[in-house]
Design a protein around this motif. Structure first.
Motif, short mmCIF file in Angstrom:
data_model
loop_
_atom_site.label_atom_id
_atom_site.label_comp_id
_atom_site.label_asym_id
_atom_site.label_seq_id
_atom_site.Cartn_x
_atom_site.Cartn_y
_atom_site.Cartn_z
N ALA A 30 -5.81 -3.52 5.29
CA ALA A 30 -7.07 -3.10 5.89
C ALA A 30 -7.19 -1.58 5.87
O ALA A 30 -8.27 -1.04 5.64
CB ALA A 30 -7.15 -3.62 7.32
N ALA A 31 -6.07 -0.90 6.11
CA ALA A 31 -6.12 0.57 6.09
C ALA A 31 -6.47 1.08 4.71
O ALA A 31 -7.27 2.00 4.55
CB ALA A 31 -4.77 1.13 6.54
N LEU A 32 -5.87 0.46 3.68
CA LEU A 32 -6.16 0.93 2.32
C LEU A 32 -7.59 0.59 1.92
O LEU A 32 -8.16 1.21 1.02
CB LEU A 32 -5.18 0.30 1.33
N ASP A 33 -8.17 -0.40 2.60
CA ASP A 33 -9.51 -0.84 2.25
C ASP A 33 -10.57 0.22 2.55
O ASP A 33 -11.66 0.22 1.99
CB ASP A 33 -9.82 -2.13 3.03
N THR A 34 -10.24 1.15 3.46
CA THR A 34 -11.24 2.13 3.85
C THR A 34 -11.39 3.25 2.84
O THR A 34 -12.29 4.06 2.95
CB THR A 34 -10.87 2.77 5.18
N ALA A 35 -10.45 3.34 1.88
CA ALA A 35 -10.48 4.36 0.85
C ALA A 35 -10.28 5.76 1.41
O ALA A 35 -10.56 6.74 0.75
CB ALA A 35 -11.78 4.32 0.06
N MET A 72 -2.15 7.33 3.91
CA MET A 72 -0.91 8.00 4.31
C MET A 72 -0.23 7.23 5.43
O MET A 72 0.98 6.97 5.39
CB MET A 72 -1.29 9.40 4.78
N GLY A 73 -1.02 6.85 6.44
CA GLY A 73 -0.45 6.07 7.54
C GLY A 73 0.10 4.76 7.04
O GLY A 73 1.19 4.34 7.45
N ALA A 74 -0.63 4.13 6.13
CA ALA A 74 -0.20 2.82 5.61
C ALA A 74 1.13 2.95 4.89
O ALA A 74 2.03 2.13 5.08
CB ALA A 74 -1.27 2.28 4.67
N ALA A 75 1.27 4.00 4.07
CA ALA A 75 2.52 4.17 3.32
C ALA A 75 3.68 4.35 4.28
O ALA A 75 4.75 3.77 4.09
CB ALA A 75 2.40 5.37 2.39
N ARG A 76 3.46 5.13 5.35
CA ARG A 76 4.55 5.37 6.30
C ARG A 76 4.89 4.09 7.05
O ARG A 76 6.07 3.75 7.21
CB ARG A 76 4.14 6.46 7.28
N GLU A 77 3.87 3.39 7.50
CA GLU A 77 4.11 2.16 8.26
C GLU A 77 4.89 1.16 7.39
O GLU A 77 5.83 0.52 7.85
CB GLU A 77 2.78 1.55 8.69
N ALA A 78 4.49 1.04 6.13
CA ALA A 78 5.16 0.09 5.24
C ALA A 78 6.62 0.49 5.06
O ALA A 78 7.52 -0.36 5.12
CB ALA A 78 4.46 0.06 3.90
N PHE A 79 6.85 1.76 4.85
CA PHE A 79 8.21 2.26 4.60
C PHE A 79 9.11 2.02 5.81
O PHE A 79 10.16 1.39 5.71
CB PHE A 79 8.12 3.75 4.26
N PHE A 80 8.68 2.47 6.99
CA PHE A 80 9.53 2.35 8.17
C PHE A 80 9.66 0.89 8.59
O PHE A 80 10.73 0.46 9.05
CB PHE A 80 8.99 3.22 9.31
N GLY A 81 8.58 0.15 8.44
CA GLY A 81 8.62 -1.26 8.80
C GLY A 81 9.62 -2.02 7.95
O GLY A 81 10.37 -2.87 8.45
N THR A 82 9.65 -1.71 6.66
CA THR A 82 10.59 -2.36 5.75
C THR A 82 12.02 -2.09 6.16
O THR A 82 12.86 -3.00 6.19
CB THR A 82 10.37 -1.82 4.33
N MET A 132 0.09 11.17 12.39
CA MET A 132 0.13 9.84 12.99
C MET A 132 0.59 8.81 11.97
O MET A 132 0.52 9.04 10.77
CB MET A 132 -1.27 9.42 13.41
N ILE A 133 1.01 7.67 12.47
CA ILE A 133 1.31 6.57 11.56
C ILE A 133 0.38 5.40 11.85
O ILE A 133 -0.56 5.13 11.11
CB ILE A 133 2.78 6.11 11.67
N HIS A 134 0.64 4.74 12.98
CA HIS A 134 -0.14 3.53 13.24
C HIS A 134 -1.59 3.89 13.59
O HIS A 134 -2.52 3.26 13.11
CB HIS A 134 0.50 2.74 14.38
N GLU A 135 -1.74 4.91 14.43
CA GLU A 135 -3.06 5.23 14.95
C GLU A 135 -4.03 5.62 13.83
O GLU A 135 -5.21 5.29 13.88
CB GLU A 135 -2.91 6.37 15.96
N VAL A 136 -3.49 6.28 12.81
CA VAL A 136 -4.38 6.73 11.75
C VAL A 136 -4.83 5.55 10.88
O VAL A 136 -5.87 5.58 10.25
CB VAL A 136 -3.70 7.84 10.91
N MET A 137 -4.01 4.49 10.89
CA MET A 137 -4.38 3.33 10.07
C MET A 137 -5.58 2.59 10.63
O MET A 137 -6.27 1.88 9.91
CB MET A 137 -3.22 2.34 10.00
N ILE A 138 -5.79 2.73 11.94
CA ILE A 138 -6.86 1.93 12.56
C ILE A 138 -8.04 2.80 12.95
O ILE A 138 -8.90 2.40 13.72
CB ILE A 138 -6.32 1.16 13.79
#
Lengths: 653, 305
Positions: B111-116, B122-132, B205-211
């Motif tokens: 959803a974050a990447l969907d906003t273009a 950036m937030g999405a990449a960080r969330e994915a990395f740390f979440g993994t 930010m990480i999560h907050e910027v994604m939303i």
């Protein structure tokens, strides 16, 4: 007459028809599609109909009056026949729409012919029961797929890919034949069933020779080097068959050898598990760093082969330890993942093919926003992505769960088994995480956001025949996720003739199946509830549209979007020693900066190691013997005479 | 019946607890802080609003909040809240549930990447990395628990034949797990040393910027999902620290919710005493949690047979 053989005959005829009628492409394509579909569906029916009952059937022919070709079907063969007859007809439908140019009609006809030869060869590989028939159909499979890869032979990259594929296929075949040779020299028997009589040490040699050979077909790290080259070069439905079905023949070979050798050596299981873990983790890492859509999917095949091998390895460890549950769940996870991977990987290759065909580029960073322009491809690709990431409620999760279950069983032991089980679980978790990372990248960059290039902006959905196979496969992904029981039963039935230490307790299998089904259905239920809740909340609300909030940007272009390279950069850098990143960049410098540029490419360590460690030294060494080869025919005949005389003399002593 | 009651209570009370964190932080800063029910006010405000959707987005943007909220709700159904056996459980449910959380993350990132927007990317990449990376720690914890109890479900961990307890024979190892799980909680719920939702700059930010682009009820669903997820992790930690016995009956309920409050206070203390880590240090933070549990799992080779 057996329906299975009739089905194969129909498929062969279906391949021959376009060769005869290629001058009128429309007729040739129609005939091909009709016959092939009929043949494959007939084949699928013969598998499941009680009257045909393939189980335990044996066919034998005498060939050239001295060799006997024996084919027989057991539960393992039966399981591997399912993806063949399931994926190939869908690929044929897709190929019908994919080959829409008429200028290459002969080439297309040859491609159709080879596709069907490949289907028949794969089906025969799974039922070959002795060394000779296996070798024959194995080579038939490699050669027909080689021709299929070479479809666009004008392109230099395709020729390189074809050459690499040929090299690895034949080197692999040589190793397999070497294994057969060693076995034959010990027993003097051609049948696979006699392999069990070998002494234990010989079994080990035979297995590992065959493992390397089959591993190069399956794409096990580090023998996967051909895969990322061959898959992007081949037409997309061929990539789907090769990646979805053909590389599984390597897995089949490994399982068949293991079953035939009847060994319970712990070292075999541990080695297979380690190879699986390495393939899994490194495969997905390279996929993350790769930005060519089809090459990326090819690396995911390496990853999924890794998961499949982990299942097999855990199963073999279970056999060695006499743990029926671990053996059963390991092998069942392995088999089910074979089926699941064939479904979602073909789906993804079909989707990638449609994207490349319609947008004209396969570079992830040049695409974007395709979900709006290609809705069916986008939605089915999303389903495939969630499935391949192993997330519930889709099919990839079911098989990964079985592998997890087997791995947790391994925690009961001590020493190397415990350590490997711990590593297996952690690497499965890491693989799952990285795979979903990679597929958020693919979905997010390719299908979501705004188009990054003119091509992507102009892409349109393909015809109905192009999207139909994707829709069917996406539905299958969800079906296996929601109704896992019958598919798990199928996988466990595939083991019936293979795991000798006994059957897994049916109650455990049933309860796991029911629970997994419950979990996915419950999730879907909660999802629907939340969805309805959201609908209610949005009733009578003002909903407006506007541009994305740009955080103060007023002149943003689509080029400021995150790209695949930037998305994956941090994680690829994190794994630096295993992934070699080559960067070329022109950064902002001076007061009036010029145009900036940033480009990354990652290098496969296996590629480099093979090149530097094997190919180059071998070439240097063999270069020293060049003087033997000078083109003088008389001297060559002289060599032959000398060689024969020496051999004859040697036989006297 | 009792477990149904606890779950209903948990679903209702979840937005209350993050208010405690805010109160603790305010107290440390010498301020009064927002009212304890601030999150309820926020939620009701968001639910009353309409939404603005970016023209770049597709249906995936709307799926993100639903999937993450549904996943977080599902995990509560399987968790023995208050030491009472949950509504549902089976051998292996932990794997399913952590994967369901992974599914939520998948769709949040998509959803974050969907906003273009580059910030959201950036937030999405960080969330994915740390979440993994955090996923590996979680599975290391499951390995340890399997070695200790032979179980693969939350219900078995806390209400089974050999419940996990600090007083048990392997209690010392649990100290490592508690620290590690607390670190995972901070990572997974975007709390301070990893992520700072209150920062003034989207870049950090990480999560907050994604939303950022979500609004109205969609944003409310995301918030609600994150409250449930935080509640789950706090409950998980609290039950390891202080296992509750089913025999205590309804007395468990206040004990449980009181105990959870303490975990939230601990989060508030950490957030008050620490600054956010530099982004390149976060992977080390995550790996520390993995190493702690891995070490504990290796130790079981000697202590637990």
């Amino acid at each position: 007459m057996n329906t299975f053989l009739v089905a194969l005959a129909i498929i062969v005829v279906g391949g021959l028809l376009p060769l005869a009628t290629y001058r009128n492409m429309a007729i040739a394509k129609g005939l091909y599609l009709g016959t092939t579909l009929f043949g494959c569906i007939f084949g699928l029916i013969s598998l499941f109909s009680a009257s045909a009952n393939l189980h335990g059937l044996t066919w034998a022919w005498s060939w050239l009056h001295c060799f006997t070709l024996v084919f027989s079907c057991d539960s393992l063969s039966f399981f591997f026949l399912i993806p063949i007859f399931l994926i190939c007809p869908l690929a044929a439908i897709y190929g019908f729409a994919y080959f829409d140019k008429t200028e290459n009609s002969l080439r297309t006809a040859i491609s159709f012919f080879c596709t069907n030869m490949l289907i028949v060869a794969m089906a025969l590989v799974t039922v070959a029961a002795n060394i000779l028939s296996f070798a024959l159909v194995w080579e038939m499979m490699s050669l027909s797929s080689y021709i299929l890869v070479m479809y666009d032979y004008e392109k230099p990259e395709t020729r390189t890919a074809g050459y690499l594929y040929f090299l690895f296929a034949q080197a692999g075949a040589l190793l397999i034949f070497a294994a057969f040779g060693v076995a034959y020299s010990q027993t003097g028997e051609l049948e696979f069933s006699k392999l069990a009589l070998l002494p234990a040490e010989v079994k080990l040699i035979v297995f590992f020779l065959a493992f390397l050979g089959f591993g190069s077909k399956a794409g096990v790290f580090p023998l996967h080097v051909w895969l990322p080259h061959a898959h992007p070069a081949a037409p997309s439905h061929i990539s789907a068959i090769m990646s979805g079905v053909m590389i599984k023949m390597g897995i089949y070979g490994i399982l068949r050898m293991y079953a035939a050798l009847a060994t319970s050596d712990l070292r075999i299981g541990e080695a297979v598990l380690v190879f699986g873990m390495i393939s899994g983790v490194l495969g997905v890492l390279y996929a993350l760093g790769t930005h060519n859509l089809k090459k990326l999917l090819a690396y995911h095949s390496v990853e999924n082969i890794g998961i499949i091998l982990m299942g097999a390895g855990l199963g073999m460890i279970g056999v060695a330890k006499g743990n029926v549950t671990m053996a059963g769940f390991g092998f069942a996870g392995c088999l089910l993942h074979v089926l699941n991977h064939s479904i979602f990987k073909s789906l993804l290759f079909f989707g990638a093919g449609a994207v490349i065909k319609k947008a004209g580029t396969s570079h992830v960073d040049h695409l974007g926003g395709l979900m709006k322009r290609m809705p069916i491809t986008g939605r089915t690709f999303l389903v495939g992505s969630v499935s391949i990431s192993g997330l519930p409620p889709f099919n990839g999760f079911v098989s990964e769960f079985l592998v997890y279950f087997a791995a947790f069983q391994g925690l009961k032991y001590t020493h190397s088994t415990l350590l490997l089980a711990i590593l297996a679980i952690i690497s499965l978790a890491a693989i799952g995480g990285l795979a979903s990372f990679c597929f958020t990248k693919v979905v997010g960059i390719v299908f979501l956001g705004e188009p990054r290039s003119q091509h992507a902006a102009e892409a349109r959905e393909g015809g109905r025949l192009l999207t139909l196979p994707m829709t069917i496969l996406a539905a299958l992904c969800l079906a296996i996720g929601i109704f896992p029981q019958s598919f798990m039963d199928l996988a466990f039935a595939g083991l019936a003739d293979m795991v000798r230490i006994g059957r897994v307790d049916a109650a455990i299998v049933e309860s796991i199946g029911i629970n997994l089904a419950l979990a996915s259905r419950l999730f879907l239920l909660i999802f629907v509830v939340v969805l309805t809740f959201r609908r209610l909340l949005y009733r009578n609300k003002v909903i407006t549209k506007g541009p994305t909030w740009g955080c103060g940007f007023t002149q943003g272009t689509t080029r400021i979007q995150y790209t695949g390279s930037s998305f994956a950069r941090s994680v690829v850098n994190f794994f630096r020693p295993f992934v070699i990143v080559r960067e070329s960049k022109v950064l902002l410098e001076k007061i009036f900066p010029g145009k900036t540029e940033y480009f990354t490419r990652i290098e496969d360590i296996a590629d480099i190691a093979m090149h530097r460690g094997l190919a180059t030294p071998l070439l240097v060494l063999l270069g020293k013997f060049r003087w033997i080869q000078h083109g003088n025919v008389q001297l060559y005949i002289g060599y032959i005479i000398i060689a024969i005389s020496v051999l004859l003399l040697a036989s006297f002593f | 019946m009792e477990s149904l009651l606890t779950i209903a209570l948990a679903l209702l009370l979840a937005p209350l607890f993050p208010g405690i964190i805010l109160k603790v932080k305010a107290a440390f800063a010498g301020k009064k802080g927002p009212p304890l029910f601030i999150k309820y006010y926020t939620l009701s405000k968001l639910l009353r609003k309409g939404s603005v959707y970016s023209t770049s987005t597709t249906f995936v943007f709307k799926l993100g909040p639903i999937v993450s909220c549904a996943g977080a709700m599902m995990i509560l159904l399987f968790f023995p809240l208050g030491g009472m056996s949950p509504i549902l459980c089976f051998h292996g449910d932990v794997i399913v549930l952590f994967y369901i959380l992974g599914l939520g993350r998948f769709f949040t990132i998509a959803a974050a990447l969907d906003t273009a927007s580059p910030f959201q990317g950036m937030g999405a990449a960080r969330e994915a990395f740390f979440g993994t990376l955090a996923e590996a720690s979680i599975f290391a914890i499951l390995i340890l628990f399997y070695r200790m109890t032979g179980a693969l479900s939350f219900a078995e961990y806390f209400t089974g034949a050999t419940p996990i307890s600090l007083a048990g024979p392997a209690g010392a190892l649990l100290l490592l797990v508690i620290v590690s799980l607390f670190m995972v909680l901070l990572i997974e719920n975007s709390r301070v040393p990893v992520d700072d939702p209150a920062t003034h700059l989207e870049l950090t930010m990480i999560h907050e910027v994604m939303i950022l682009d979500h609004s109205g009820p969609d944003l409310a669903l995301i918030e609600l999902g994150s409250f449930y997820k935080l509640l789950f992790y706090s409950a998980f930690i609290f039950l390891i620290v202080c296992p509750l016995k089913a025999t205590w009956g309804l007395a468990n309920v206040p004990l449980f919710f009181g105990g959870i409050c303490l975990v939230y206070v601990a989060i508030g203390l950490v957030e008050s005493g620490m600054a956010r880590l530099k982004m390149n240090l976060v992977p080390k933070f995550v790996l520390t949690s993995l190493i702690l549990v891995f070490f504990a799992a290796i130790l079981t080779m000697e202590f637990v047979k």
